[in-house]
Design a protein around this motif. Structure first.
Motif, mmCIF file in Angstrom:
data_model
loop_
_atom_site.group_PDB
_atom_site.id
_atom_site.type_symbol
_atom_site.label_atom_id
_atom_site.label_comp_id
_atom_site.label_asym_id
_atom_site.label_seq_id
_atom_site.Cartn_x
_atom_site.Cartn_y
_atom_site.Cartn_z
ATOM 1 N N ALA A 1 0.826 -1.218 0.000
ATOM 2 C CA ALA A 1 0.000 0.000 0.000
ATOM 3 C C ALA A 1 0.859 1.266 0.000
ATOM 4 N N PHE A 2 2.146 1.142 0.364
ATOM 5 C CA PHE A 2 3.028 2.314 0.402
ATOM 6 C C PHE A 2 3.937 2.408 -0.822
ATOM 7 N N SER A 3 3.706 1.576 -1.850
ATOM 8 C CA SER A 3 4.564 1.658 -3.048
ATOM 9 C C SER A 3 4.315 3.000 -3.746
ATOM 10 N N PRO A 4 5.293 3.484 -4.551
ATOM 11 C CA PRO A 4 5.108 4.790 -5.202
ATOM 12 C C PRO A 4 3.805 4.856 -6.009
ATOM 13 N N ALA A 5 3.510 3.795 -6.784
ATOM 14 C CA ALA A 5 2.322 3.860 -7.659
ATOM 15 C C ALA A 5 1.045 3.906 -6.821
#
Ligand code: HEM
Length: 395
Positions: free
Chosen positions: A95-99
């Motif tokens: 949920a914290f990935s850049p995308a």
């Protein structure tokens, strides 16, 4: 046998709070590791040793049963190592990935930023900490958990109580008791929302963790404890990077003008701020067993503060390290988000909030400069930022 802790650094907590950088530079040209008697801890001031210690989670751990962070929040990803740490962190990583952060958070963060600026931009002056920087991260994190923005006031109260508990080195019982009450109130809020998404799933981070299909999914208490460190980790740190970047741009008006002409340079300005004036200056570790690092022998039970702010100005890694130069080639080597297994979970959200903030602020307040009546002052040893930031601009 008594442990002779050498070399010692002849400094005080007050000197480190005021301006630690000359002390770090002296350490870097002599012994980069030293004992500070008043703080009862080691400081590590060079990049190579900070990196080695943060990667060695067998001998240097984040939490001990009597550490303040464990006492306040119990076990969660920032007080555990190895398999348990990975079990906690892996549930939140996607949920914290850049995308994902761009998709889930960019429109809401931009709307909150505009709403905050609308409150004061026509006045031509404000104190940016209270009016903007302390509020945007709280609103953003509520959006991340899909909780009502009206919780802002409660969160602020709880947060201030947590902050006091985490620096309660004298172990005052009243501070500890208040933090416990606040932790239970915060957990009650999270539990209400766990129940809500359990019956009505949504696309929030919380819903994803609650509906985790794996066998060893987190139970509700584990979700609450990890939520506390996510909330705690993402509030004053983002406040500080926004204020530190504004401070840097006011100190280097040519860079402010360059950024205003090229708003796409905002990410570079934020990375350089994280290097030049790291909001989180230190990563604290506890020594598990006697171990030698370079010339220094650490004993089991010692506290070691890896000074990220010092490593970020190590001249062996960064050329002309004391200058704020957005666009420097190797800026992404900075340790503003630490490194190793405990590398900041929220770095992409922090970057989104901070770049949105400086872009919007320079768009609306192009000639931003310090107020003549309130000189800018930076303080802090473990967390470093202006205590207040009174700025002015032409309306
Ligand atoms: C500019 C803003 C931020 C800075 C400078 C920052 C800095 C850091 C640093 C240095 C660490 C490592 C601590 C250590 O190793 O002892 C860390 C960990 C962490 N941060 Fe951030 N942080 C920021 C924003 C955020 C945000 C926005 C969130 C969440 C919404 C967040 C959540 C966390 C969490 C959960 C950890 C623990 C990770 C782990 O133990 O594996 N941080 N942060």
């Amino acid at each position: 046998m008594p442990h002779d802790r050498t070399p010692r650094i002849e400094t005080t907590a007050e000197a480190l709070e005021r301006d630690p950088y000359p002390i770090f530079r002296a350490m870097q040209s002599g012994s980069p590791i030293g004992w500070v008697e008043e703080l009862n801890m080691w400081l590590v001031a060079d990049y190579a040793n900070v990196e080695a210690i943060l990667r060695n989670t067998q001998d240097f751990v984040t939490g001990t049963p009597d550490s303040l962070i464990f006492d306040t929040f119990g076990d969660h990803m920032l007080t555990t190592e190895g398999a348990q740490h990975e079990r906690f962190k892996s549930r939140f990583r996607a949920a914290f990935s850049p995308a994902r952060i761009r998709a889930s958070m960019a429109p809401g963060t931009a709307a909150c930023s505009r709403m905050l600026l609308d409150n004061f931009v026509n006045f031509g002056h404000t104190e940016f900490r209270a009016a903007y920087a302390s509020r945007l991260p709280v609103l953003s994190i509520l959006m991340l958990f899909n909780m009502p923005l009206e919780e802002e006031k409660n969160l602020r109260t709880w947060y201030d109580g947590f902050e006091k508990a985490l620096s309660n080195f004298a172990r005052h019982q009243d501070i500890r008791a208040r933090a416990r009450t606040y932790v239970s109130e915060f957990h009650a809020l999270v539990r209400r929302h766990i129940e809500r998404v359990r019956t009505t799933p949504d696309d929030s981070l919380l819903s994803e963790v609650v509906h985790d299909p794996s066998e060893d999914r987190l139970d509700d208490t584990e979700i609450c404890r990890n939520a506390s460190i996510i909330f705690f980790g993402g509030i004053s740190t983002v406040e500080a990077v926004i204020l530190n970047c504004l401070y840097a741009l006011c100190t280097y008006p040519d860079e402010r003008d360059r950024l205003r002409r090229n708003p796409d340079m905002a990410p570079q300005a934020i990375e350089e701020t994280l290097r030049w004036l790291a909001p989180v200056q230190s990563a604290t570790r506890h020594v598990v067993r006697d171990i030698r690092v370079g010339e220094t022998v650490f004993r089991a039970g010692d506290t070691v503060n890896c000074m990220l702010g010092a490593a970020n100005r190590d001249p062996r890694v960064f050329e002309d390290p004391d200058s704020f130069r957005p666009g420097r080639a190797n800026v992404r080597k900075h340790l503003g988000f630490a490194l190793g297994p405990h590398f900041c979970l929220g770095s992409n959200l922090a970057r989104l909030e901070a770049t949105t903030a400086v872009r919007h602020i320079l768009e609306r307040c192009p000639d931003l400069h310090p107020s003549a009546d309130h000189p800018m002052e930076i303080r802090g040893f473990e967390f470093r930022q202006p205590t207040a930031l009174h700025l002015e601009w032409q309306t």
